[in-house]
Design an enzyme around this catalytic site. Structure first.
Site, short mmCIF file in Angstrom:
data_model
loop_
_atom_site.label_atom_id
_atom_site.label_comp_id
_atom_site.label_asym_id
_atom_site.label_seq_id
_atom_site.Cartn_x
_atom_site.Cartn_y
_atom_site.Cartn_z
N GLU A 5 35.00 47.78 47.64
CA GLU A 5 34.06 47.55 46.53
C GLU A 5 32.64 47.93 46.91
O GLU A 5 31.69 47.16 46.75
CB GLU A 5 34.13 46.08 46.08
CG GLU A 5 33.71 45.88 44.63
CD GLU A 5 34.07 44.51 44.09
OE1 GLU A 5 33.14 43.73 43.86
OE2 GLU A 5 35.27 44.24 43.91
N GLU B 26 45.14 39.36 32.05
CA GLU B 26 44.88 40.40 33.06
C GLU B 26 45.56 41.71 32.68
O GLU B 26 45.03 42.79 32.96
CB GLU B 26 45.35 39.93 34.44
CG GLU B 26 44.53 38.80 35.04
CD GLU B 26 43.21 39.26 35.66
OE1 GLU B 26 42.85 40.44 35.51
OE2 GLU B 26 42.54 38.42 36.29
N ARG C 258 35.59 49.74 42.13
CA ARG C 258 36.49 48.60 42.12
C ARG C 258 35.95 47.45 41.27
O ARG C 258 36.71 46.64 40.74
CB ARG C 258 36.78 48.12 43.54
CG ARG C 258 37.78 46.99 43.59
CD ARG C 258 38.36 46.73 44.95
NE ARG C 258 39.31 45.62 44.88
CZ ARG C 258 40.22 45.36 45.80
NH1 ARG C 258 40.32 46.11 46.87
NH2 ARG C 258 41.04 44.34 45.65
N HIS D 87 34.34 33.45 36.03
CA HIS D 87 34.07 32.66 37.23
C HIS D 87 33.02 31.59 36.96
O HIS D 87 33.08 30.49 37.54
CB HIS D 87 33.62 33.58 38.36
CG HIS D 87 34.72 34.46 38.87
ND1 HIS D 87 34.47 35.54 39.71
CD2 HIS D 87 36.05 34.44 38.68
CE1 HIS D 87 35.62 36.13 39.98
NE2 HIS D 87 36.59 35.49 39.38
N HIS E 145 35.14 38.96 34.29
CA HIS E 145 35.25 37.97 35.37
C HIS E 145 33.94 37.29 35.71
O HIS E 145 33.95 36.17 36.24
CB HIS E 145 35.84 38.64 36.62
CG HIS E 145 37.31 38.86 36.55
ND1 HIS E 145 37.91 39.59 35.54
CD2 HIS E 145 38.33 38.43 37.35
CE1 HIS E 145 39.23 39.60 35.75
NE2 HIS E 145 39.50 38.91 36.83
N LYS F 254 42.40 41.54 48.22
CA LYS F 254 41.34 40.54 48.19
C LYS F 254 41.93 39.18 48.49
O LYS F 254 42.88 38.74 47.84
CB LYS F 254 40.65 40.52 46.82
CG LYS F 254 39.62 41.61 46.62
CD LYS F 254 38.84 41.37 45.34
CE LYS F 254 37.71 42.38 45.18
NZ LYS F 254 36.95 42.16 43.93
N LYS G 71 45.61 49.34 38.97
CA LYS G 71 44.87 48.67 40.03
C LYS G 71 44.98 49.43 41.35
O LYS G 71 43.99 49.59 42.07
CB LYS G 71 45.37 47.23 40.23
CG LYS G 71 44.56 46.51 41.31
CD LYS G 71 44.67 45.01 41.26
CE LYS G 71 43.64 44.38 42.19
NZ LYS G 71 43.72 42.90 42.20
N ARG H 34 42.16 36.88 64.49
CA ARG H 34 41.44 38.07 63.99
C ARG H 34 42.31 39.02 63.18
O ARG H 34 41.99 40.19 63.02
CB ARG H 34 40.75 38.83 65.13
CG ARG H 34 39.69 37.98 65.85
CD ARG H 34 38.86 38.82 66.79
NE ARG H 34 37.81 38.02 67.40
CZ ARG H 34 37.94 37.36 68.55
NH1 ARG H 34 39.09 37.41 69.21
NH2 ARG H 34 36.93 36.66 69.04
N ASN I 89 36.76 43.80 37.43
CA ASN I 89 36.21 42.48 37.13
C ASN I 89 35.67 42.37 35.71
O ASN I 89 34.85 41.49 35.42
CB ASN I 89 35.10 42.12 38.13
CG ASN I 89 35.64 41.83 39.51
OD1 ASN I 89 36.68 41.21 39.65
ND2 ASN I 89 34.95 42.30 40.53
N HIS J 66 42.77 30.57 35.53
CA HIS J 66 41.97 31.78 35.73
C HIS J 66 42.17 32.76 34.56
O HIS J 66 41.19 33.30 34.04
CB HIS J 66 42.37 32.45 37.04
CG HIS J 66 41.64 33.73 37.30
ND1 HIS J 66 40.27 33.80 37.46
CD2 HIS J 66 42.10 35.02 37.41
CE1 HIS J 66 39.91 35.06 37.65
NE2 HIS J 66 40.99 35.82 37.63
#
Length: 359
Positions: A238, A186, A243, A254, A250, A144, A228, A122, A247, A267
């Site tokens: 987010e 980026e 946030r 994606h 993105h 993330k 960032k 956990r 993206n 990427h």
């Protein structure tokens, strides 16, 4: 060495940027990790280059007890099967909750090792030791973590902040040109979302960045991380939409990565194309002028990165993939668009016909 701090409501952690930092990583990690046991997760490409340097640093008194888990290289291996193998190895070796994971590698290693740390018992501590430009400016900062699914990129994961980030510029010396220029996409993105002066700087310094000029590179990494860190501090999970600005490009990216199969395009290559498509869509909707959209495309072209989606992906296939994006709410495709370079926003009501026209 330059150090900046990510300030969150529940924790703060340093981001160290400089040369020779892996050799001094023991000092950086001793200041932030809870115990003296570290599980180093790396991949088959990075391990021969930098694993020995890191292990020697961790063996310096007072030494850490170390375990190493090596995974296969590449985006196609960022999946639940690899995640399970990492967790199984930690269980077999009796890793306890006072241990920490150290992710030595690029974005794939950082994402999957961070997710394993988030889920194992956990949640245990972890540190990011990014070895690619893309990871140093983006994925290593912000917490993330996750893995890909056949139906979507990064669709399974968790928010789990690192205890520290150690970005050794020496690791960029061995980065192949394709991976290096992909990381610059980026960097450009950060200027386009919130800081037009940084975008201007990128335009003026593209040749220096492509030549891996140390002064330009250090500034670009530091500025990207500061932007960032500020956004993450405002909206760590987010929820407010702030946030989501990170993206930009993105949603398109994606869809390309998933549609082609993970690993076909890097990427950063997909993000570069996504930035161009987002700019074109913004121009088509009258949010920015055609000249501004062309300015974005010109930067991407100078980097030698893709301007157009892959021919084998139809507009229909792209839109279908985009409909599964994590930002979407209420069945609507949410996109990050621009009112101007340096002024991005989240659009909830983009007409699908306009998206199709751009694609």
């Amino acid at each position: 060495m330059k150090t900046l701090t990510v300030e969150l409501a529940h924790k703060r952690y340093p981001v160290h940027i400089g040369r020779g930092l892996l050799a001094a990583a023991g000092d950086c990690l001793r200041d932030c990790l809870p115990g003296r046991r570290v599980v180093v997760v790396t991949d088959e490409v990075v391990a021969p280059l930098y694993l020995d340097t890191l292990l020697r640093a961790l063996a310096s008194p007072p030494a850490f007890e170390t375990d190493v888990i090596e995974i296969a290289h590449g985006e196609e291996h960022k999946n639940l099967a690899t995640f399970e193998r990492i967790c199984t190895r930690m269980l077999e070796r009796g890793v306890g909750r006072d241990a920490a994971v150290a992710a030595l590698g690029g974005g794939v290693v950082g994402d999957i090792a961070g997710f394993a740390a988030a889920a194992y018992q956990r949640g245990i501590a972890f540190a990011q030791l990014p070895t690619t430009l893309l990871a140093q400016v983006d994925s290593a900062v912000g917490g993330k973590t996750g893995v890909n699914h056949a139906l979507g990129k990064n669709m399974i994961g968790a928010f789990h902040q690192p205890c520290c980030v150690v970005s050794d510029l020496d690791t960029l010396d061995t980065l192949p040109p394709r991976h290096y220029t992909a990381g610059l996409a980026e960097v450009v993105k950060y200027g386009l979302i919130l800081d037009v002066s940084f975008f201007d700087w990128c335009e003026r310094n593209l040749d220096a960045l492509l030549a891996r000029d140390e002064q330009a590179l250090t500034f670009a990494i530091e500025r990207s991380c500061r932007i960032k860190a500020a956004v993450v501090a405002e909206d760590e999970l987010e929820r407010s939409g702030r946030r989501a600005l990170l993206n930009l490009g993105h949603t398109f990216a994606h869809a390309i990565e998933t549609g082609l199969g993970h690993g076909r395009w890097l990427h950063g290559e997909a993000v570069a194309c996504g930035l161009v498509l987002a700019a074109r869509l913004s121009a088509r909707l009258g949010l920015i002028g055609d000249a501004e959209a062309q300015r974005v495309a010109a930067v991407v072209e100078r980097l030698g990165l893709p301007l157009e989606k892959p021919a084998e992906l139809s507009a229909e296939a792209m839109i279908r993939r985009m409909s599964l994006d994590k930002k979407n709410l209420g069945g609507r495709t949410r996109l990050v668009l621009m009112r101007a370079p340096g002024e991005a926003f989240v659009s909830d009501h983009t007409d699908p016909a306009e998206i199709e026209a751009v694609l």
